[in-house]
Write a protein that holds these residues in place. Structure first.
Motif, PDB file in Angstrom:
ATOM      1  N   PHE A 158      84.507  33.930 109.126  1.00 50.24           N
ATOM      2  CA  PHE A 158      83.927  35.040 108.104  1.00 50.24           C
ATOM      3  C   PHE A 158      82.783  36.414 108.859  1.00 50.24           C
ATOM      4  CE2 PHE A 158      81.709  35.229 103.500  1.00 50.24           C
ATOM      5  CZ  PHE A 158      82.948  36.873 103.680  1.00 50.24           C
ATOM      6  N   ILE A 159      82.836  37.009 108.842  1.00 54.68           N
ATOM      7  CA  ILE A 159      83.219  38.346 110.140  1.00 54.68           C
ATOM      8  C   ILE A 159      82.573  39.619 108.736  1.00 54.68           C
ATOM      9  CG2 ILE A 159      83.307  37.768 111.901  1.00 54.68           C
ATOM     10  CD1 ILE A 159      86.271  39.411 111.956  1.00 54.68           C
ATOM     11  N   GLU A 160      81.669  40.058 109.571  1.00 54.41           N
ATOM     12  CA  GLU A 160      80.970  41.159 108.771  1.00 54.41           C
ATOM     13  C   GLU A 160      80.965  42.860 109.434  1.00 54.41           C
ATOM     14  OE1 GLU A 160      76.881  41.569 107.372  1.00 54.41           O
ATOM     15  OE2 GLU A 160      77.092  42.863 105.808  1.00 54.41           O
ATOM     16  N   LEU A 161      81.285  43.905 108.908  1.00 52.43           N
ATOM     17  CA  LEU A 161      81.284  44.921 109.736  1.00 52.43           C
ATOM     18  C   LEU A 161      79.988  45.918 108.835  1.00 52.43           C
ATOM     19  CD1 LEU A 161      82.742  46.519 112.347  1.00 52.43           C
ATOM     20  CD2 LEU A 161      84.446  47.054 110.782  1.00 52.43           C
ATOM     21  N   TYR A 162      79.492  46.289 110.019  1.00 54.66           N
ATOM     22  CA  TYR A 162      78.181  47.098 109.240  1.00 54.66           C
ATOM     23  C   TYR A 162      77.310  48.195 110.077  1.00 54.66           C
ATOM     24  CZ  TYR A 162      73.905  47.624 106.540  1.00 54.66           C
ATOM     25  OH  TYR A 162      72.880  48.661 105.923  1.00 54.66           O
ATOM     26  N   GLN A 163      77.878  49.697 109.636  1.00 49.71           N
ATOM     27  CA  GLN A 163      77.514  50.795 110.114  1.00 49.71           C
ATOM     28  C   GLN A 163      78.508  50.549 112.216  1.00 49.71           C
ATOM     29  OE1 GLN A 163      73.063  51.117 110.500  1.00 49.71           O
ATOM     30  NE2 GLN A 163      74.060  52.910 108.523  1.00 49.71           N
ATOM     31  N   GLU A 164      79.678  49.739 112.215  1.00 52.30           N
ATOM     32  CA  GLU A 164      80.655  49.981 113.229  1.00 52.30           C
ATOM     33  C   GLU A 164      80.196  48.606 113.976  1.00 52.30           C
ATOM     34  OE1 GLU A 164      83.229  52.059 114.589  1.00 52.30           O
ATOM     35  OE2 GLU A 164      83.592  51.772 112.606  1.00 52.30           O
ATOM     36  N   HIS A 204      94.479  36.897 106.131  1.00 49.43           N
ATOM     37  CA  HIS A 204      92.702  38.028 106.477  1.00 49.43           C
ATOM     38  C   HIS A 204      92.785  38.023 104.626  1.00 49.43           C
ATOM     39  CE1 HIS A 204      92.909  38.103 110.713  1.00 49.43           C
ATOM     40  NE2 HIS A 204      94.063  38.683 110.329  1.00 49.43           N
ATOM     41  N   LEU A 205      91.260  37.854 104.384  1.00 52.76           N
ATOM     42  CA  LEU A 205      91.119  38.869 102.416  1.00 52.76           C
ATOM     43  C   LEU A 205      89.888  39.123 103.187  1.00 52.76           C
ATOM     44  CD1 LEU A 205      91.136  35.237 101.541  1.00 52.76           C
ATOM     45  CD2 LEU A 205      92.700  36.888 100.750  1.00 52.76           C
ATOM     46  N   VAL A 206      90.551  40.691 102.856  1.00 52.21           N
ATOM     47  CA  VAL A 206      89.278  42.149 102.791  1.00 52.21           C
ATOM     48  C   VAL A 206      88.539  42.398 102.109  1.00 52.21           C
ATOM     49  CG1 VAL A 206      89.166  44.078 104.429  1.00 52.21           C
ATOM     50  CG2 VAL A 206      91.014  42.344 105.309  1.00 52.21           C
ATOM     51  N   ASP A 207      87.265  42.361 102.061  1.00 53.04           N
ATOM     52  CA  ASP A 207      86.775  43.319 100.639  1.00 53.04           C
ATOM     53  C   ASP A 207      86.221  44.674 101.676  1.00 53.04           C
ATOM     54  OD1 ASP A 207      85.511  43.526  98.637  1.00 53.04           O
ATOM     55  OD2 ASP A 207      84.458  42.073  98.255  1.00 53.04           O
ATOM     56  N   ILE A 248      85.670  40.612 106.319  1.00 56.15           N
ATOM     57  CA  ILE A 248      86.644  39.836 107.025  1.00 56.15           C
ATOM     58  C   ILE A 248      86.812  38.691 106.464  1.00 56.15           C
ATOM     59  CG2 ILE A 248      89.117  39.336 107.815  1.00 56.15           C
ATOM     60  CD1 ILE A 248      87.925  42.218 109.074  1.00 56.15           C
ATOM     61  N   LEU A 249      87.701  37.844 105.706  1.00 55.30           N
ATOM     62  CA  LEU A 249      87.527  36.017 105.528  1.00 55.30           C
ATOM     63  C   LEU A 249      88.717  35.796 106.479  1.00 55.30           C
ATOM     64  CD1 LEU A 249      86.039  33.168 104.713  1.00 55.30           C
ATOM     65  CD2 LEU A 249      87.806  33.682 103.101  1.00 55.30           C
ATOM     66  N   THR A 250      88.888  34.802 107.341  1.00 55.11           N
ATOM     67  CA  THR A 250      90.577  34.992 107.712  1.00 55.11           C
ATOM     68  C   THR A 250      90.527  33.377 107.812  1.00 55.11           C
ATOM     69  OG1 THR A 250      89.954  36.510 109.275  1.00 55.11           O
ATOM     70  CG2 THR A 250      91.595  34.795 110.592  1.00 55.11           C
ATOM     71  N   VAL A 251      91.645  33.128 107.521  1.00 51.62           N
ATOM     72  CA  VAL A 251      91.642  31.231 107.165  1.00 51.62           C
ATOM     73  C   VAL A 251      93.150  31.349 108.021  1.00 51.62           C
ATOM     74  CG1 VAL A 251      92.582  29.758 105.511  1.00 51.62           C
ATOM     75  CG2 VAL A 251      91.046  31.043 104.676  1.00 51.62           C
ATOM     76  N   THR A 252      92.580  30.709 109.448  1.00 49.11           N
ATOM     77  CA  THR A 252      94.275  30.248 109.855  1.00 49.11           C
ATOM     78  C   THR A 252      94.778  29.104 110.105  1.00 49.11           C
ATOM     79  OG1 THR A 252      92.662  31.331 111.866  1.00 49.11           O
ATOM     80  CG2 THR A 252      94.441  30.371 112.616  1.00 49.11           C
ATOM     81  N   ILE A 253      95.917  28.847 109.765  1.00 51.66           N
ATOM     82  CA  ILE A 253      96.175  27.684 110.189  1.00 51.66           C
ATOM     83  C   ILE A 253      97.522  27.301 110.573  1.00 51.66           C
ATOM     84  CG2 ILE A 253      98.249  26.451 107.835  1.00 51.66           C
ATOM     85  CD1 ILE A 253      97.712  28.620 106.226  1.00 51.66           C
ATOM     86  N   THR A 254      97.163  25.833 111.883  1.00 55.63           N
ATOM     87  CA  THR A 254      98.360  25.692 112.238  1.00 55.63           C
ATOM     88  C   THR A 254      99.389  24.739 111.752  1.00 55.63           C
ATOM     89  OG1 THR A 254      96.617  26.283 113.823  1.00 55.63           O
ATOM     90  CG2 THR A 254      98.106  25.021 115.344  1.00 55.63           C
ATOM     91  N   GLU A 265      83.033  27.172  99.841  1.00 57.92           N
ATOM     92  CA  GLU A 265      81.021  26.842 100.484  1.00 57.92           C
ATOM     93  C   GLU A 265      80.560  27.572 101.234  1.00 57.92           C
ATOM     94  OE1 GLU A 265      77.502  25.776 102.321  1.00 57.92           O
ATOM     95  OE2 GLU A 265      79.424  25.096 103.515  1.00 57.92           O
ATOM     96  N   ILE A 266      81.623  28.034 102.168  1.00 59.65           N
ATOM     97  CA  ILE A 266      81.749  28.720 103.879  1.00 59.65           C
ATOM     98  C   ILE A 266      81.718  30.358 103.202  1.00 59.65           C
ATOM     99  CG2 ILE A 266      82.978  30.114 105.912  1.00 59.65           C
ATOM    100  CD1 ILE A 266      83.391  27.056 106.372  1.00 59.65           C
ATOM    101  N   LEU A 267      82.955  30.512 101.995  1.00 60.83           N
ATOM    102  CA  LEU A 267      82.700  31.888 101.435  1.00 60.83           C
ATOM    103  C   LEU A 267      81.071  32.645 100.742  1.00 60.83           C
ATOM    104  CD1 LEU A 267      84.365  34.206 100.686  1.00 60.83           C
ATOM    105  CD2 LEU A 267      84.954  33.490  98.817  1.00 60.83           C
TER     106      LEU A 267
END
Ligand code: ADP
Length: 341
Positions: A134-140, A232-235, A210-216, A184-186
């Motif tokens: 789960f990552i956040e892009l803020y002011q680049e 990828h779930l992008v707000d 961006i919340l990313t769920v990777t399924i193997t 819970e992570i979200l």
């Protein structure tokens, strides 16, 4: 997969009039023609999308209609992206369910996560590994929302090379075994997102998340058969121009910076959606947002854009701008492939 599945799909959702619009005496200027998936603003030429939802649509109808069936593609090894676009207060967080607090009528993310784990539970032939970031892009600047460290120690680099493509070294990826763990992570990550008060919405989010769920997926009968899929779930941050929010000082600067990322996203969408444009150059590298979304727009992904709009005359300009943006996005052709070792 049908050829149609390679186009970016666009769902437009209109929210009910907000209290601040009602108290300003705003009028509704949007008409929906559901049978044609069309939206008319102020009695002018209609826009046509893959899906349109009026203010009465429920979270369940929205999810079942435009997301539920496509989740199945993940289990065939396709990447998927769902991204929400629109001005602050238009319903992005509501529709995505990003600000999940464990109660209420949930949006896309909790429903998708629940469907993913139901599928996993019912499939005994495959070993599944699920990881979440789960990552956040803020002011680049890119922040890790799951590192558990103070914010100034959460900054991440975006790297690009021919072997791995765009990747983020040192990003926290948490292995999970249940939908509740993901939620819970979200909820933990959302609490750390940068928010500030503006005129439009006191909970407004001015960053991209961006919340990313990777399924193997490894076949038990044939262990060499391994597929992976990323969801990828992008707000996205609010798309309005800064003056509309009445933001001043730092908040104004943030508005300018956020709009730079969204402006480049707009340029990328225009470039990819222009059937007459024969140039192969797409300015992905002009912002970190578009670098991160490179595969989602024009690349290896099945993508749904959720465009959220207000029905009010007061927001006419932003609504039209969102609909034009979405109209260009639906012309983008992606090239999804099965990710198999
Ligand atoms: P954004 O994320 O675009 O800034 P929000 O999702 O926070 O906007 O929505 C703003 C407000 O409108 C919230 O109070 C939210 O609950 C409400 N809202 C948004 N969309 C809908 C909808 N489709 N139905 C009911 N309420 C909605």
């Amino acid at each position: 997969m049908s050829i149609d599945a390679t186009s970016v799909k666009v769902a437009v959702r209109i929210r009910p009039l907000a209290d601040y619009e009602i108290s300003k005496g705003c009028k509704t200027i949007i008409d929906v023609i559901p049978e044609n998936e069309q939206i008319i603003v102020n009695n002018t030429k209609p826009f046509t999308f893959n899906y349109v939802f009026d203010a009465q649509s429920t979270q369940e109808e929205f999810y079942n209609c435009c997301v539920k069936d496509t989740i199945e593609n993940l289990f065939q090894g396709y990447n998927m992206t769902i991204l929400a676009y629109g001005q602050t207060g238009s319903g992005k967080t509501y529709s995505m369910g990003t600000a999940y607090k464990g109660e209420g009528d949930t949006g896309v993310i909790p429903r998708a996560i629940s469907d993913i784990f139901n599928h996993i539970q019912d499939n005994f032939a495959i070993d599944f590994t699920v990881q979440v970031s789960f990552i956040e892009l803020y002011q680049e600047v890119l922040y890790d929302l799951l590192s558990g460290k103070p914010r100034d120690q959460c900054v991440l680099d975006i790297r690009e090379d021919t072997q791995k493509g765009i990747h983020i070294p040192n990003m926290t990826e948490i292995q999970v075994t249940s939908a509740n763990e993901v939620l819970e992570i979200l909820s933990r990550g959302s609490a750390g997102r940068a928010t500030a008060s503006t005129n439009m919405n006191s909970q407004s989010s001015r960053s991209h998340a961006i919340l990313t769920v990777t399924i193997t997926m490894q076949s038990k009968d044939d262990p060499a058969n391994i597929k992976t899929a990323k969801l990828h779930l992008v707000d996205l941050a609010g798309s309005e121009r800064p003056k509309k929010t009445g933001a001043v000082g730092n908040t104004f600067k943030e508005g300018v910076n956020i709009n730079k990322g969204l402006m480049v996203l707009g340029n990328v969408i225009s470039c990819l959606g222009d059937e007459k444009n024969k140039s192969t150059f797409v300015p992905y590298r002009d912002s970190n947002l578009t670098r991160l979304l490179k595969d989602s727009l024009g690349g290896n992904s099945i993508t749904l854009m959720i465009a959220c709009v207000s029905p009010a005359d007061y927001n006419h300009d932003e609504t039209l701008s969102t609909l034009r943006y979405a109209d260009r996005a639906k012309k983008i052709k992606n090239k999804p492939v099965v990710n198999q070792d």
